[in-house]
Design an enzyme around this catalytic site. Structure first.
Site, PDB file in Angstrom:
ATOM      1  CD  GLU A 146      42.659 -25.683  36.014  1.00 49.76           C
ATOM      2  OE1 GLU A 146      42.546 -25.136  37.132  1.00 49.76           O
ATOM      3  OE2 GLU A 146      41.711 -25.854  35.225  1.00 49.76           O
ATOM      4  CD  GLU A 240      36.785 -25.163  36.158  1.00 49.05           C
ATOM      5  OE1 GLU A 240      37.254 -24.783  37.236  1.00 49.05           O
ATOM      6  OE2 GLU A 240      37.463 -25.326  35.143  1.00 49.05           O
TER       7      GLU A 240
HETATM    8 MN    MN Z   1      39.654 -25.624  35.283  1.00 44.12          MN
END
Ligand code: MN
Length: 290
Positions: A146, A240
């Protein structure tokens, strides 16, 4: 394409009760995938999770970050070993849950660094990801690195730098994990980073600028989804969102979740599922236009 939902939309606890609640709620809101945070693989009750999964076979992905005492970016071999152990443990768990994705800041803890990454730190992180990738390949698991903002890591903050890191890692089952929340802080726009990743983009977090309801902040989702359609991205699109209404002791602190952006998980989750599918569907239709 799978539309996923982060577990913290539903619960901060991933014991038997929390996990079952998260799985039932995620499936009930129309999602295809649940992402669970695996911040402490040591404390995770794998038999409870297997039992819950046997009753509710929704695909599960996991995300994690390293802890401060398993930070390969400090350049020491002790931290590198601890980081590798953490990832290998998480992979064992995911193998037993038939999971296909381990994503997040697999290369370091989420905290504010006061110096740029050192060469030793970079090399350490490359080694950790290679070790994890080789084990993940045996289990059929893809690793997504990420790209997070400058307040959470010093390794890379843009897709372009992350791709350089990925070149050094040089493993086919490792790719880039983009998150619109972080892109909004660091990238020049929402399309070029997606195009730069192309087929090396393996996982996506769809989050608002303040991590609340999609469409209630400043992220321009249209150009992002259009770029995903252009490159033919077919991987998970995971919602998210964080609110002080739901707390996970480690993650909520690391991500500075102080504000109450929502209380009603079911309303939030159903809204995001429709929002992501609508954006995806609209972008996909462009190619078919005469
Ligand atoms: Mn994230």
């Amino acid at each position: 394409m799978q539309v996923g939902c982060h577990g913290l939309v539903w619960t901060g606890m991933f014991d038997r009760i929390g996990l079952e609640h998260a799985i039932i709620s995620t499936a009930g809101a129309g999602y295809d995938l649940l992402e669970i945070p695996l911040l402490r693989p040591d404390g995770f009750d794998i038999s409870a999770a297997e039992e819950v999964r046997a009753r509710h076979p929704l695909p599960i992905a996991a995300s994690l970050a390293q802890s401060l005492d398993s930070d390969p970016l400090d350049g020491t071999s002790a931290s590198r070993d601890a980081a590798e152990a953490r990832l290998l443990h998480a992979l064992d768990i995911l193998g037993r849950l038939d999971s296909s994705f381990l994503v997040g800041a697999l290369y370091g803890p989420l905290h504010k660094y006061t110096e740029p990454v050192s060469d030793a730190g970079w090399r350490n992180a490359v080694g950790v990801i290679r070790t994890a990738a080789d084990r993940a390949a045996e289990l059929g698991i893809t690793l997504g690195l990420e790209v997070v903002n400058r307040y959470e890591t010093n390794l890379f903050n843009t897709a372009r730098t992350a791709l350089r890191f990925l070149d050094d890692v040089d493993r086919a089952n490792v790719g880039i994990h983009l998150d619109t929340y972080h892109m909004n802080i660091e990238e020049a726009d929402f399309a070029a980073p997606v195009r730069a990743c192309e087929d090396r983009l393996v996982y996506v977090h769809v989050g608002e600028s303040h991590r609340g309801y999609l469409g209630s902040g400043t992220i321009p989702f249209e150009p992002f989804f259009r770029a995903l359609a252009e490159i033919g991205y077919d991987g998970p699109l995971t919602f998210e969102s964080f609110s002080s209404a739901i707390i996970e002791p480690d993650l909520s602190r690391a991500l500075a979740v102080w504000r109450n952006l929502w209380d009603d998980s079911a309303d939030l989750g159903a809204h995001a599922n429709s929002f992501i599918r609508a954006q995806h569907q609209a972008a996909q239709s462009i190619d078919a236009q005469p």
